[in-house]
Design a protein around this motif. Structure first.
Motif, PDB file in Angstrom:
ATOM      1  N   CYS A 145      50.198  45.547  37.874  1.00  0.00           N
ATOM      2  CA  CYS A 145      51.118  46.261  36.989  1.00  0.00           C
ATOM      3  C   CYS A 145      51.340  47.689  37.492  1.00  0.00           C
ATOM      4  CB  CYS A 145      50.606  46.270  35.557  1.00  0.00           C
ATOM      5  SG  CYS A 145      48.985  47.013  35.358  1.00  0.00           S
ATOM      6  N   ASP A 146      52.275  48.385  36.875  1.00  0.00           N
ATOM      7  CA  ASP A 146      52.620  49.732  37.338  1.00  0.00           C
ATOM      8  C   ASP A 146      51.690  50.794  36.749  1.00  0.00           C
ATOM      9  OD1 ASP A 146      55.136  49.079  38.852  1.00  0.00           O
ATOM     10  OD2 ASP A 146      55.662  48.289  36.879  1.00  0.00           O
ATOM     11  N   TRP A 147      51.463  50.724  35.452  1.00  0.00           N
ATOM     12  CA  TRP A 147      50.610  51.696  34.771  1.00  0.00           C
ATOM     13  C   TRP A 147      49.557  50.951  33.961  1.00  0.00           C
ATOM     14  CZ3 TRP A 147      54.898  54.956  31.848  1.00  0.00           C
ATOM     15  CH2 TRP A 147      55.753  55.538  32.782  1.00  0.00           C
ATOM     16  N   ILE A 148      48.448  51.636  33.753  1.00  0.00           N
ATOM     17  CA  ILE A 148      47.430  51.165  32.802  1.00  0.00           C
ATOM     18  C   ILE A 148      47.137  52.310  31.830  1.00  0.00           C
ATOM     19  CG2 ILE A 148      44.966  50.675  32.499  1.00  0.00           C
ATOM     20  CD1 ILE A 148      46.221  48.205  33.355  1.00  0.00           C
ATOM     21  N   VAL A 149      47.151  52.002  30.548  1.00  0.00           N
ATOM     22  CA  VAL A 149      46.729  52.946  29.518  1.00  0.00           C
ATOM     23  C   VAL A 149      45.314  52.552  29.125  1.00  0.00           C
ATOM     24  CG1 VAL A 149      47.179  53.888  27.231  1.00  0.00           C
ATOM     25  CG2 VAL A 149      49.095  53.222  28.705  1.00  0.00           C
ATOM     26  N   PRO A 186      45.085  32.299  29.490  1.00  0.00           N
ATOM     27  CA  PRO A 186      45.999  32.755  30.547  1.00  0.00           C
ATOM     28  C   PRO A 186      46.030  34.273  30.638  1.00  0.00           C
ATOM     29  CG  PRO A 186      47.214  31.949  28.635  1.00  0.00           C
ATOM     30  CD  PRO A 186      45.777  31.568  28.421  1.00  0.00           C
ATOM     31  N   ASP A 187      46.205  34.777  31.836  1.00  0.00           N
ATOM     32  CA  ASP A 187      46.284  36.221  32.082  1.00  0.00           C
ATOM     33  C   ASP A 187      47.745  36.642  31.945  1.00  0.00           C
ATOM     34  OD1 ASP A 187      46.338  38.810  33.144  1.00  0.00           O
ATOM     35  OD2 ASP A 187      44.600  38.386  34.412  1.00  0.00           O
ATOM     36  N   ILE A 188      48.101  37.122  30.761  1.00  0.00           N
ATOM     37  CA  ILE A 188      49.506  37.418  30.469  1.00  0.00           C
ATOM     38  C   ILE A 188      50.012  38.585  31.308  1.00  0.00           C
ATOM     39  CG2 ILE A 188      51.148  37.999  28.645  1.00  0.00           C
ATOM     40  CD1 ILE A 188      49.229  36.735  26.642  1.00  0.00           C
ATOM     41  N   LEU A 189      49.213  39.641  31.411  1.00  0.00           N
ATOM     42  CA  LEU A 189      49.639  40.816  32.169  1.00  0.00           C
ATOM     43  C   LEU A 189      49.874  40.476  33.636  1.00  0.00           C
ATOM     44  CD1 LEU A 189      50.150  43.857  32.419  1.00  0.00           C
ATOM     45  CD2 LEU A 189      47.663  44.178  32.635  1.00  0.00           C
ATOM     46  N   LYS A 190      48.951  39.739  34.226  1.00  0.00           N
ATOM     47  CA  LYS A 190      49.093  39.371  35.635  1.00  0.00           C
ATOM     48  C   LYS A 190      50.279  38.435  35.837  1.00  0.00           C
ATOM     49  CE  LYS A 190      46.298  37.828  39.565  1.00  0.00           C
ATOM     50  NZ  LYS A 190      44.942  37.378  39.983  1.00  0.00           N
ATOM     51  N   THR A 230      41.412  51.637  36.783  1.00  0.00           N
ATOM     52  CA  THR A 230      42.041  51.738  38.108  1.00  0.00           C
ATOM     53  C   THR A 230      41.946  50.412  38.847  1.00  0.00           C
ATOM     54  OG1 THR A 230      41.495  54.095  38.206  1.00  0.00           O
ATOM     55  CG2 THR A 230      42.010  53.000  40.286  1.00  0.00           C
ATOM     56  N   ALA A 231      40.771  49.785  38.771  1.00  0.00           N
ATOM     57  CA  ALA A 231      40.601  48.480  39.417  1.00  0.00           C
ATOM     58  C   ALA A 231      41.479  47.424  38.748  1.00  0.00           C
ATOM     59  CB  ALA A 231      39.131  48.076  39.352  1.00  0.00           C
ATOM     60  N   LYS A 232      41.624  47.513  37.438  1.00  0.00           N
ATOM     61  CA  LYS A 232      42.442  46.539  36.717  1.00  0.00           C
ATOM     62  C   LYS A 232      43.912  46.662  37.121  1.00  0.00           C
ATOM     63  CE  LYS A 232      43.559  44.860  32.078  1.00  0.00           C
ATOM     64  NZ  LYS A 232      43.235  44.931  30.625  1.00  0.00           N
ATOM     65  N   ARG A 233      44.398  47.872  37.284  1.00  0.00           N
ATOM     66  CA  ARG A 233      45.797  48.060  37.678  1.00  0.00           C
ATOM     67  C   ARG A 233      46.076  47.381  39.016  1.00  0.00           C
ATOM     68  NH1 ARG A 233      49.855  50.874  40.158  1.00  0.00           N
ATOM     69  NH2 ARG A 233      48.459  51.711  41.738  1.00  0.00           N
ATOM     70  N   ALA A 234      45.162  47.545  39.952  1.00  0.00           N
ATOM     71  CA  ALA A 234      45.342  46.916  41.265  1.00  0.00           C
ATOM     72  C   ALA A 234      45.229  45.396  41.172  1.00  0.00           C
ATOM     73  CB  ALA A 234      44.309  47.467  42.244  1.00  0.00           C
ATOM     74  N   ARG A 235      44.287  44.937  40.371  1.00  0.00           N
ATOM     75  CA  ARG A 235      44.036  43.498  40.262  1.00  0.00           C
ATOM     76  C   ARG A 235      45.173  42.759  39.560  1.00  0.00           C
ATOM     77  NH1 ARG A 235      39.740  44.194  37.866  1.00  0.00           N
ATOM     78  NH2 ARG A 235      40.215  43.562  35.719  1.00  0.00           N
ATOM     79  N   LYS A 236      45.758  43.401  38.539  1.00  0.00           N
ATOM     80  CA  LYS A 236      46.810  42.742  37.762  1.00  0.00           C
ATOM     81  C   LYS A 236      48.197  42.910  38.368  1.00  0.00           C
ATOM     82  CE  LYS A 236      43.873  41.782  34.389  1.00  0.00           C
ATOM     83  NZ  LYS A 236      43.436  40.419  34.062  1.00  0.00           N
TER      84      LYS A 236
END
Length: 396
Positions: free
Chosen positions: A342-346, A303-307, A334-340
């Motif tokens: 979420c607000d921020w990606i580290v 499962p995609d927990i963040l999404k 950057t692509a992951k932030r949009a896809r998931k």
């Protein structure tokens, strides 16, 4: 920054003791009062006169000094300050603390105090990496002792690696975090950490090299700013921080269940390195070598927990994901932030050459809707403190 605060500074015997003089100067410049305690070993590297001159106070050295006992007994001294700082903290004094020894003034103060304690370890890289030191470190953390550093770099002995005492400015930041305002008081924050273990059979599993050190440091930094922390962790190789609500898990599905059970929260920091896949046909018994050859393993996505959290009806006000990459770090993050959602990606580069995954240091990029910030490589506690400060600003 530290106006009105009282620090008892214990200086033990290591070459880094000279940095304690600069630390005293910085503490006093920040408005703190400093009561210095110099061990016998520490006095081999710096003089009581130089310490007293910078602190503007008497230097305490001897447990059995009758004059000091009459005017300020060691029990009173152990409790007179807001915080006890040991800088440098040698392997010897850490071992004594972990074992509850009290054979001189410094260790007696540390055992008798009812105030928080911060250590700044400093020693040879081999001493730092020795199993005994790491065992003592784990015990001290479990006892609620705060640790800052050590950093990696060249040593006075000519070797290179972790063991250098944190710089005085970094120690000052750690002290300020412990004694400063608590902007996150009343906030509930979920932090996930560590790897997940996905079973193949009862003795084998799929995992990754995550130590859980960064997630643990983030939970500690947020706790120090006053937040209530729900700490959901896989089987990490570092101990969980004290003062948090600990929820241990093994698999990604267990982590998802624990994460959703923690909602609602004000923020979610999803630092865990969750396995993307699991073995769908995991075996009930240990797999044996047979004439039929290699067993077939069938994989399915975890499962995609963040999404899931980002789209949840009880979505936290701030959701932070992590991206461990080996190429195109910023673009992928950057692509992951949009896809998931979420607000921020580290994001960080975990290529083997960086030594970051499982190591003591990190170099991250903070990706938000407004752009990308490149943070310098530093100890994971430094990354954690900076991220915690950003979270506090976002939530208050």
């Amino acid at each position: 920054m530290l106006a009105g605060k009282h620090i008892t500074l214990i200086i033990s015997g290591g070459i880094a003791a000279y940095k304690a003089l600069d630390l005293i100067r910085k503490l006093r410049g920040a408005g703190a009062r400093v009561t210095p305690v110099l061990t016998r070993g520490g006095a081999e590297f710096i003089t009581p006169l130089s310490v007293a001159a910078l602190a503007g106070e008497q230097v305490y050295q001897d447990l059995f000094d009758l004059k000091d006992e009459a005017e300020m007994g060691h029990i009173q001294l152990s409790r007179a300050a807001d915080l006890l700082v040991v800088a440098p903290a040698t392997a010897d004094i850490m071992a004594k603390m972990a074992g509850g020894h009290a054979d001189d003034l410094a260790t007696t103060l540390l055992l008798a105090t009812d105030k928080p304690v911060l250590l700044a370890p400093a020693m040879n890289v081999r001493m730092w990496e020795h199993a005994a030191t790491q065992r003592n470190l784990a015990q001290l953390r479990a006892d609620g002792i705060a640790i800052t550093g050590p950093a990696s770099g060249d040593m006075a002995c000519g070797e290179y690696g972790p063991g250098r005492m944190a710089e005085p400015a970094d120690i000052l930041d750690a002290i300020a975090a412990m004694l400063g305002p608590k902007p996150l008081k009343g906030k509930r924050i979920l932090v996930t950490s560590g790897p997940t273990h996905e079973p193949i059979d009862p003795v084998r599993y799929i995992a990754n090299r995550s130590s859980g050190a960064q997630g643990t440091a983030i939970a500690s930094a947020l706790r120090d700013l006053g937040a209530e922390i729900i700490f959901v962790t896989g089987p990490a190789s570092v101990p969980a921080p004290a003062g948090v609500r600990l929820v241990p898990v093994q698999t990604a599905r267990e982590m998802l269940q624990a994460t959703l059970a923690a909602l609602p929260v004000d923020a979610a920091v999803m630092a865990a390195a969750v396995a993307d896949w699991r073995v769908e046909n995991d075996f009930a018994q240990k797999i044996k070598k047979t004439a039929q050859g290699t067993p077939e393993l069938h994989f399915s996505e975890n499962p995609d927990i963040l999404k899931t959290v980002s789209a949840h009806e009880m979505r936290p006000a701030l959701v932070i994901g992590f991206a461990a990459e080996t190429e195109n770090v910023v673009a992928n993050a950057t692509a992951k932030r949009a896809r998931k959602g979420c607000d921020w990606i580290v994001a960080n580069d975990v290529s083997p050459a960086t030594g970051i995954m499982g190591g003591a240091e990190n170099a991250v990029h903070l990706v938000t809707e407004t752009g990308v910030e490149d943070w310098p490589r530093q100890h994971k506690t430094g990354v954690a403190r900076e991220l915690a400060a950003r979270i506090a600003r976002a939530l208050t």
